[in-house]
Design a protein around this motif. Structure first.
Motif, short mmCIF file in Angstrom:
data_model
loop_
_atom_site.label_atom_id
_atom_site.label_comp_id
_atom_site.label_asym_id
_atom_site.label_seq_id
_atom_site.Cartn_x
_atom_site.Cartn_y
_atom_site.Cartn_z
N GLY A 227 0.78 -1.23 0.00
CA GLY A 227 0.00 0.00 0.00
C GLY A 227 0.81 1.27 0.00
N LEU A 228 2.14 1.18 0.19
CA LEU A 228 2.97 2.38 0.17
C LEU A 228 2.94 3.04 -1.20
N LEU A 229 2.87 2.23 -2.27
CA LEU A 229 2.89 2.78 -3.62
C LEU A 229 1.46 3.05 -4.12
N THR A 230 0.70 3.72 -3.28
CA THR A 230 -0.65 4.17 -3.62
C THR A 230 -0.80 5.59 -3.07
N ASN A 231 -1.96 6.17 -3.28
CA ASN A 231 -2.19 7.51 -2.73
C ASN A 231 -2.62 7.47 -1.26
N ARG A 232 -2.60 6.28 -0.68
CA ARG A 232 -3.10 6.08 0.69
C ARG A 232 -2.31 6.86 1.72
N TYR A 233 -1.00 6.98 1.51
CA TYR A 233 -0.14 7.55 2.55
C TYR A 233 0.52 8.86 2.13
N LEU A 234 0.01 9.47 1.08
CA LEU A 234 0.61 10.71 0.60
C LEU A 234 0.57 11.82 1.65
N ASP A 235 -0.44 11.81 2.49
CA ASP A 235 -0.59 12.85 3.51
C ASP A 235 -0.42 12.31 4.92
N ARG A 248 0.49 -6.32 10.76
CA ARG A 248 1.30 -7.54 10.66
C ARG A 248 2.39 -7.43 9.61
N PHE A 249 2.10 -6.75 8.50
CA PHE A 249 3.02 -6.75 7.37
C PHE A 249 3.59 -5.36 7.05
N LEU A 250 2.89 -4.32 7.42
CA LEU A 250 3.36 -2.96 7.18
C LEU A 250 3.38 -2.24 8.52
N LYS A 251 4.59 -1.85 8.96
CA LYS A 251 4.77 -1.24 10.27
C LYS A 251 4.85 0.28 10.14
N GLU A 252 4.41 0.96 11.18
CA GLU A 252 4.43 2.41 11.16
C GLU A 252 5.84 2.95 10.99
N GLY A 253 6.82 2.23 11.55
CA GLY A 253 8.19 2.67 11.44
C GLY A 253 8.75 2.67 10.03
N GLN A 254 8.09 1.97 9.12
CA GLN A 254 8.55 1.95 7.73
C GLN A 254 8.20 3.24 6.99
N LEU A 255 7.22 3.97 7.50
CA LEU A 255 6.77 5.17 6.81
C LEU A 255 7.50 6.38 7.39
N THR A 256 8.79 6.46 7.09
CA THR A 256 9.61 7.57 7.55
C THR A 256 9.39 8.81 6.68
N GLU A 257 9.90 9.94 7.13
CA GLU A 257 9.80 11.16 6.32
C GLU A 257 10.51 10.98 4.99
N LYS A 259 10.83 8.11 3.36
CA LYS A 259 9.99 7.27 2.52
C LYS A 259 8.80 8.07 1.98
N LEU A 260 8.21 8.91 2.81
CA LEU A 260 7.11 9.76 2.36
C LEU A 260 7.55 10.67 1.22
N GLY A 261 8.77 11.19 1.33
CA GLY A 261 9.30 12.03 0.26
C GLY A 261 9.44 11.26 -1.04
N GLN A 262 9.89 10.01 -0.96
CA GLN A 262 10.00 9.18 -2.16
C GLN A 262 8.63 8.91 -2.77
N ILE A 263 7.66 8.59 -1.92
CA ILE A 263 6.31 8.31 -2.41
C ILE A 263 5.74 9.51 -3.14
N ARG A 264 5.93 10.69 -2.57
CA ARG A 264 5.39 11.91 -3.18
C ARG A 264 6.09 12.23 -4.50
N ALA A 265 7.40 11.98 -4.55
CA ALA A 265 8.14 12.22 -5.79
C ALA A 265 7.71 11.25 -6.89
N CYS A 328 14.47 6.26 -5.72
CA CYS A 328 14.62 5.14 -4.79
C CYS A 328 16.01 5.10 -4.16
N ARG A 329 17.00 5.73 -4.81
CA ARG A 329 18.35 5.77 -4.24
C ARG A 329 18.50 6.93 -3.26
N SER A 330 17.59 7.87 -3.30
CA SER A 330 17.75 9.08 -2.50
C SER A 330 17.49 8.83 -1.02
#
Length: 330
Positions: A227-235, A248-257, A259-265, A328-330
């Protein structure tokens, strides 16, 4: 009584599974989430109907999909009996064994005992005489590879599965397994592995290139990175998101600032392609002609309809690919 759409094959794209005779839809429906005991049965039925009406002929399961383990197969069995029995020959049903399923020493990994017993249980839960594809779900560091492959051979030659598959293997082990299965004359045709813009493991462990070399198909799970590669977590993290409600499979700690920047880009690139982020992420997996299919999970029928749109544009310019890699490298 359910009557499938007469136009169900009009818009879906079907890809050959490696060098085999089997075609799979470019988008397949996975039962990993939302088809277990905690899901709503009527919603499951509507998702299956929506998928099939749009040409998704492949339903993918495993013995331990739930929760509870086995419940996704049980629910599919009920759906098949009530709605899809007339369409069995138009469907590809796959299941797997390899992860922990029942207590004691015989319900895990890759022994002959486990794989054969597990498939017998799966067939009983689903009310089927056979599955189209049966996978060994993960590599087993303790059981000889020959034993596991011989179990797949017996399963296929007994008619309980039409084709064999391997899941979560690396390139080196895949090559060894292929040689054994070829000697046993087993129709091994497909690998199922995690692959997304955010997870390039199959490029690093040799699986992707080895599959291409050997003429085996690849079906990708978690193409949207849970679900990270959707519009679900853009905001940020919605309160009703999988992170909050499951975890169980997606932890809050994975959604760092970061990672959020990568998703938005990435979302900005998707906009320029006139796609949603999810559509672009699925299209990115399908850009290589030897990727057979992507497995989508869904919590409602509308998500299936949205995801299918990805097949309308799977061509990327080199500039777009370079930009995605750089993000993805950033």
């Amino acid at each position: 009584m359910y009557r499938a759409s007469e136009k169900r094959y009009d818009t879906m794209k079907y890809n050959r599974c490696g060098k085999s005779g089997l075609l799979l839809p470019a988008v397949s429906l996975g039962f990993w989430h939302n088809f277990g005991d905690t899901g709503n049965y009527e919603n499951m039925v509507e998702m299956c109907k929506t998928a099939f009406d749009k040409g998704i002929t492949h339903f993918d399961l495993a013995n331990n999909y739930g929760p509870q383990p086995g419940s996704a197969e049980t629910n599919l069995g009920k759906i098949m009996k009530e709605y899809f029995r007339p369409y069995r020959d138009e469907l590809i049903i796959s299941t797997k064994a390899g992860y922990d399923m029942w207590p004691g020493p015989y319900g895990n990994f890759g022994s002959r005992k486990y794989l054969i017993a597990s498939l017998d249980q799966s067939l009983m839960r689903m009310g089927l005489d056979y599955v189209d594809i049966f996978y060994h779900h993960r590599m087993d560091p303790e059981t000889p590879l020959e034993e596991t492959m011989n179990a797949l051979s017996q399963i296929v030659h007994s008619g309980k599965a039409l084709y064999a598959g391997l899941s979560n293997y690396d390139g080196q082990t895949l090559e060894k397994a292929t040689k054994i299965l070829e000697d046993l004359k087993v129709p091994f045709i497909i690998n199922q592995n995690r692959y997304s813009i955010f997870d390039r493991s199959i490029e690093k462990n040799g699986l992707k290139e080895t599959s291409k070399k050997l003429g085996k198909g690849i079906i990708c799970f978690s193409p949207l990175a849970q679900g990270l590669l959707t519009n679900r977590y853009l905001d940020g993290i919605p309160e009703d998101s999988r992170i909050r409600t499951d975890g169980r499979f997606l932890k809050e700690g994975q959604l760092t600032e970061e990672k959020l920047g990568q998703i938005r880009a990435l979302n900005e690139i998707a906009k320029r392609r006139n796609q949603t982020l999810a559509e672009m992420a699925l299209a990115w997996d399908l850009k290589d002609d030897y990727i057979t299919s992507v497995l989508i999970g869904a919590s409602k029928p509308s998500q299936i309809l949205d995801n299918i749109k990805a097949i309308e544009n799977t061509v990327f310019s080199q500039e777009e690919l370079n930009a995605i890699d750089e993000i993805c490298r950033s």
